[in-house]
Design a protein around this motif. Structure first.
Motif, PDB file in Angstrom:
ATOM      1  N   ALA A 136       0.876  -1.183   0.000  1.00  9.98           N
ATOM      2  CA  ALA A 136       0.000   0.000   0.000  1.00  9.98           C
ATOM      3  C   ALA A 136       0.907   1.225   0.000  1.00  9.98           C
ATOM      4  O   ALA A 136       0.688   2.191   0.718  1.00  9.98           O
ATOM      5  N   ASP A 137       1.953   1.128  -0.831  1.00 10.16           N
ATOM      6  CA  ASP A 137       3.018   2.134  -0.767  1.00 10.16           C
ATOM      7  C   ASP A 137       2.948   3.139  -1.915  1.00 10.16           C
ATOM      8  O   ASP A 137       3.972   3.633  -2.377  1.00 10.16           O
ATOM      9  N   GLY A 138       1.745   3.423  -2.365  1.00 10.23           N
ATOM     10  CA  GLY A 138       1.542   4.565  -3.252  1.00 10.23           C
ATOM     11  C   GLY A 138       1.984   4.344  -4.687  1.00 10.23           C
ATOM     12  O   GLY A 138       2.384   3.253  -5.083  1.00 10.23           O
ATOM     13  N   ASN A 254      -2.425  -1.978 -13.603  1.00 13.47           N
ATOM     14  CA  ASN A 254      -1.703  -3.250 -13.510  1.00 13.47           C
ATOM     15  C   ASN A 254      -2.640  -4.344 -13.976  1.00 13.47           C
ATOM     16  O   ASN A 254      -3.807  -4.356 -13.592  1.00 13.47           O
ATOM     17  N   GLN A 255      -2.096  -5.247 -14.810  1.00 10.58           N
ATOM     18  CA  GLN A 255      -2.963  -6.329 -15.279  1.00 10.58           C
ATOM     19  C   GLN A 255      -3.413  -7.210 -14.124  1.00 10.58           C
ATOM     20  O   GLN A 255      -4.533  -7.659 -14.074  1.00 10.58           O
ATOM     21  N   THR A 256      -2.495  -7.453 -13.194  1.00  6.43           N
ATOM     22  CA  THR A 256      -2.896  -8.213 -12.012  1.00  6.43           C
ATOM     23  C   THR A 256      -2.444  -7.439 -10.776  1.00  6.43           C
ATOM     24  O   THR A 256      -1.514  -6.640 -10.839  1.00  6.43           O
ATOM     25  N   TRP A 257      -3.136  -7.667  -9.670  1.00  6.46           N
ATOM     26  CA  TRP A 257      -2.821  -6.914  -8.453  1.00  6.46           C
ATOM     27  C   TRP A 257      -2.207  -7.818  -7.388  1.00  6.46           C
ATOM     28  O   TRP A 257      -2.076  -7.408  -6.248  1.00  6.46           O
ATOM     29  N   HIS A 258      -1.873  -9.033  -7.765  1.00  2.03           N
ATOM     30  CA  HIS A 258      -1.190  -9.851  -6.761  1.00  2.03           C
ATOM     31  C   HIS A 258      -0.193 -10.787  -7.421  1.00  2.03           C
ATOM     32  O   HIS A 258      -0.327 -11.157  -8.593  1.00  2.03           O
ATOM     33  N   ASP A 259       0.804 -11.140  -6.624  1.00  2.00           N
ATOM     34  CA  ASP A 259       1.860 -12.027  -7.094  1.00  2.00           C
ATOM     35  C   ASP A 259       2.310 -12.824  -5.874  1.00  2.00           C
ATOM     36  O   ASP A 259       2.850 -12.239  -4.932  1.00  2.00           O
ATOM     37  N   GLY A 260       2.051 -14.133  -5.870  1.00  2.00           N
ATOM     38  CA  GLY A 260       2.367 -14.943  -4.687  1.00  2.00           C
ATOM     39  C   GLY A 260       1.598 -14.402  -3.498  1.00  2.00           C
ATOM     40  O   GLY A 260       0.385 -14.181  -3.579  1.00  2.00           O
ATOM     41  N   ALA A 268      -0.861   2.023  -5.355  1.00  2.00           N
ATOM     42  CA  ALA A 268       0.167   1.092  -5.819  1.00  2.00           C
ATOM     43  C   ALA A 268      -0.384   0.244  -6.971  1.00  2.00           C
ATOM     44  O   ALA A 268       0.351  -0.161  -7.875  1.00  2.00           O
ATOM     45  N   ALA A 269      -1.688   0.016  -6.959  1.00  2.00           N
ATOM     46  CA  ALA A 269      -2.316  -0.843  -7.976  1.00  2.00           C
ATOM     47  C   ALA A 269      -2.881  -0.037  -9.141  1.00  2.00           C
ATOM     48  O   ALA A 269      -2.929  -0.504 -10.275  1.00  2.00           O
ATOM     49  N   HIS A 270      -3.328   1.188  -8.854  1.00  2.00           N
ATOM     50  CA  HIS A 270      -4.032   1.967  -9.895  1.00  2.00           C
ATOM     51  C   HIS A 270      -4.136   3.409  -9.449  1.00  2.00           C
ATOM     52  O   HIS A 270      -4.229   3.691  -8.248  1.00  2.00           O
ATOM     53  N   THR A 271      -4.148   4.313 -10.399  1.00  2.00           N
ATOM     54  CA  THR A 271      -4.423   5.715 -10.042  1.00  2.00           C
ATOM     55  C   THR A 271      -5.507   6.237 -10.977  1.00  2.00           C
ATOM     56  O   THR A 271      -5.688   5.723 -12.083  1.00  2.00           O
ATOM     57  N   ALA A 272      -6.218   7.247 -10.512  1.00  3.59           N
ATOM     58  CA  ALA A 272      -7.241   7.891 -11.342  1.00  3.59           C
ATOM     59  C   ALA A 272      -7.010   9.388 -11.223  1.00  3.59           C
ATOM     60  O   ALA A 272      -6.874   9.898 -10.113  1.00  3.59           O
TER      61      ALA A 272
END
Ligand SMILES: Cc1cc2nc3c(=O)[nH]c(=O)nc-3n(C[C@H](O)[C@H](O)[C@H](O)COP(=O)(O)OP(=O)(O)OC[C@H]3O[C@@H](n4cnc5c(N)ncnc54)[C@H](O)[C@@H]3O)c2cc1C
Length: 701
Positions: A136-138, A254-260, A268-272
């Protein structure tokens, strides 16, 4: 679960408190590099829709946040010395610092471990030591950057610069300010966030920022520059900095929001883009969703992460689409400098496509009454029709309203003579109350037909047949009738479209022509390259068809210059490698203009964009429209795509309308636009906002 959260912004804090609230046995630590009271920016704004989800997720933080709200319901647009106010909106603002404080307090109450001044440098190490790591680091997330290719990062750096200032003036409304000086046009997005203070974001194009020397300026110098420029608006108050440096906004996907066992949350995942003020809301709603799925699937965190992503991605994408629309507006706002303040304000308020004429009428009937009476040219306070019912004059032809119907082709003409079915389709469209009925493409020569069933205008008997149809429409309705003249070029000699689109005739075809021997599709015939004599013959075909159109009594001629038919294929670099791609189109326009009565308009249908890499762009369309205007064209019908078989259509809301907006407001010519326009509200919104002058309305589905 043992959970590490990287970043103590709204997303990280809210997620952590919700997890601990749901199950105190979770072990949750937040690592935040800054001090508890250090943050960027000033106040953030929330729209009313946000509130329900926050209230249901944690009532105590909701109550504390809403107690600290500054609330207001008006939007002011300050432009060319006027302030236009629209009421009935619901906004709430809060100081970012106060919001973080409340969330930190709740984290402490639930026993979340908060480690400030702790910069995470190795996310993989955290991932090994914890069941779950939440990035959640921006926007510059380390958690994401360490594996960009896995997350499938896409970044769009916007073409403006902005600085996020504060001011000790509490604005009474969400205030948009536009000010121009010798360096260019600047805009401000200002809104209150408590009883004393407001956010004051200054934005301008990069070139303007450089001309103003702001690329070299210190924070103090930037403040002094902006205070001087916006002195009237600040009324003696100061601008305040909080690491308020000039940056370009980045829209991130980001195409996906998780990895492992690493999940991304919030920015961190998306901005608007900040102009729709939704980033914090989206970040906090992400937190609610992730916490909920983890609670629902305690034994399968991987499954929970997948569900979290499936739950949130479509919602976020819708916001991102609206935010991009809004950002594009502010990036291109100069093009609206010809609009009067009331239309400018309406255009601004409807920029993202989410707020329409009807929605604004519900919120503030007085504002819409002002817009409508201005649009209809009536005095303020008088009763005015909605914008789509206001007549449009093109030369001596007056369209009684702004609705155009364009019935689809059934390929049912015989030897170019229009069928009874075609006559009925046109008459039906006219009886619907539309101001203008546009025919399907009518070929100017037998070899210019799309299929053997394409109607034509190269013989007197065809003109007579059209005359009957046009007379009938004129006698039964107020509608005007326009003929769409064209030549199929590389898309000619095909089977009727009910047997598949762009399928070459199996037998009985004819030679097809184009500016170069490039086939429309791999299965299409290769067209013959047009030589000078061939071009001249086609030019004469357009002249003759125009004369026959006059005999037939049409009110307007429109030339088909889009969708990869012959004239359209001249314009696109994908189908015409020559340097001069406009010459033939302008020649056709001049010939048609000469052959057509002066008092009646000539229109041109052209592609606002090819929607294909290396194809004609919005800028090409604007250039062509300007030249067509000089050649005597009165209306541009904006289309898109179909120049080549494998284009990539933009199915986004208002995609073609955005192209029309660009052509209309940059080239300065009236436009007609279609696309997926099905409601009168949609039509009213487009027309009143100067995105087009009339719209092709589709029948309800
Ligand atoms: C000009 C502007 C105006 C905006 N206005 C609004 C608005 O009005 N309304 C609205 O809803 N949203 C607005 N936003 C968006 C909003 O600020 C963000 O969407 C929101 O802050 C996202 O929250 P977050 O917790 O995901 O990220 P952030 O708030 O960015 O928090 C990330 C945190 O992670 C920390 N961090 C980063 N890296 C590390 C590391 N390696 N180790 C430890 N800590 C780290 C940072 O210090 C930061 O505290 C605006 C944004 C901008 C740029």
């Amino acid at each position: 679960m043992k959970i590490a959260v990287v970043g103590g912004g709204p997303a990280g804090l809210y997620f952590s408190l919700l997890m601990k609230k749901a199950d105190p046995s979770h072990d949750v630590t937040i690592f935040e590099r800054n001090a508890p009271d250090a943050t960027f920016g000033w106040g953030v704004v929330f729209s009313e829709e946000t509130l329900g989800a926050l209230r249901d997720a944690d009532r105590a933080s909701f109550d504390r946040i809403t107690e600290a709200w500054a609330r207001w319901s008006a939007i002011d647009v300050k432009y060319r010395g006027e302030t236009i106010r629209s009421r009935g909106h619901v906004f709430s603002g809060i100081a970012r610092k106060r919001l973080l404080q409340i969330l930190q307090e709740r984290c402490v109450e639930f026993g979340v471990r908060l480690e400030f001044h702790h910069e995470v440098e190795d996310v993989d190490a955290l991932a090994r030591e914890h069941d779950l790591v939440v990035g959640a680091d921006g926007v510059n997330s380390l958690a994401r950057r360490r594996r960009e290719s896995t997350f499938g990062v896409e970044e769009l750096v916007h073409a403006t610069k902005f600085a996020w200032f504060g001011t000790d003036l509490a604005f009474k409304a969400f205030t948009f300010i536009f000010r121009e000086n010798e360096h260019g046009l600047f805009q401000v997005h200002a809104y209150p966030f408590d009883a004393r203070m407001s956010t004051f974001i200054v934005e301008c194009p990069v070139e303007v920022w450089r001309r103003a020397g702001l690329d070299q300026a210190t924070e103090d110098e930037s403040i002094r520059y902006c205070e001087k420029l916006f002195a009237d608006d600040l009324a003696g108050h100061s601008l305040l900095s909080n690491r308020s440096i000039w940056v370009s906004f980045v829209t991130l996907r980001n195409q996906t929001w998780h990895d492992g066992n690493v999940a991304l949350l919030g920015d961190a995942a998306h901005t608007a883009h900040f102009t729709i003020g939704s980033g914090t809301k989206l970040a906090m709603e992400d937190a609610i969703s992730l916490a909920e799925w983890l609670q629902r699937w305690p034994d399968d965190p991987q499954g929970a992460l997948t569900y979290y992503e499936m739950d949130r991605q479509p919602i976020v994408e819708r916001f991102q689409e609206a935010a991009l629309e809004s950002a594009r507006y502010f990036e291109n706002v100069r093009r609206y400098s010809r609009l009067e303040p009331i239309q400018f304000a309406f255009n601004l308020l409807t920029r993202s496509g989410r707020i329409t004429h009807l929605e604004l009428e519900k919120r503030d009937p007085r504002f819409i009454a002002m817009v409508d009476s201005w649009f209809a040219g009536k005095p303020e306070g008088s009763i005015a029709p909605p914008p789509m019912l206001v007549p449009l004059r093109l030369r001596d032809v007056t369209l009684p309203n702004r609705v155009v119907r364009w019935p689809v082709s059934e390929d049912d003409a015989v030897d170019g003579v229009p069928s009874e079915g075609l006559a009925e389709r046109l008459a039906d469209a006219a009886r619907s109350g539309a101001a203008l009925v546009l025919t399907e493409m009518v070929a100017v020569a037998p070899a210019g037909r799309i299929t053997p069933g394409t109607p034509g205008l190269w013989r007197e008997d065809q003109a007579e047949s059209w005359r009957g149809m046009v007379d009938r429409i004129h006698s039964e309705t107020d509608a005007r009738v326009a003929v769409l003249l064209g030549h199929a070029g590389p898309r000619g000699a095909c089977r009727p479209r009910r047997e598949g689109v762009d399928r070459p005739l199996r037998e009985g075809g004819w030679e097809i022509v184009a500016p170069s021997p490039i086939a429309y599709a791999p299965w299409s015939r290769v067209p013959k390259r047009l030589d000078a004599a061939g071009m001249d013959a086609i030019l004469q075909g357009f002249r003759h068809a125009t004369e026959l159109s006059d005999q037939a009594g049409f009110d307007m001629v429109e030339l088909q210059m889009g969708h990869g038919y012959l004239l359209g294929s001249f314009l696109s670099p994908l189908t015409n490698p020559e340097e001069d791609r406009l010459g033939f189109l302008l020649e056709v326009t001049r010939v048609v203009r000469q052959a057509w009565p002066r008092g009646r308009p000539v229109g041109a249908a052209l592609n606002g964009a090819d929607w294909a890499g290396g194809g004609a762009t919005e800028d090409d369309a604007v250039g062509l429209a300007q030249s067509l205007g000089q050649a005597g064209c009165d209306l541009i019908h904006v289309l898109a795509g179909q120049t080549i078989c494998f284009d990539r259509p933009d199915y986004g809301r208002m995609a073609v309308v955005a192209l029309s907006d660009s052509v209309r407001n940059r080239a300065g010519l009236p436009t007609l636009v279609g696309g997926d326009i099905r409601t009168l509200d949609h039509s009213n919104t487009i027309v009143a906002a100067a995105r087009s002058d009339c719209t092709v309305l589709l029948p309800p589905q």
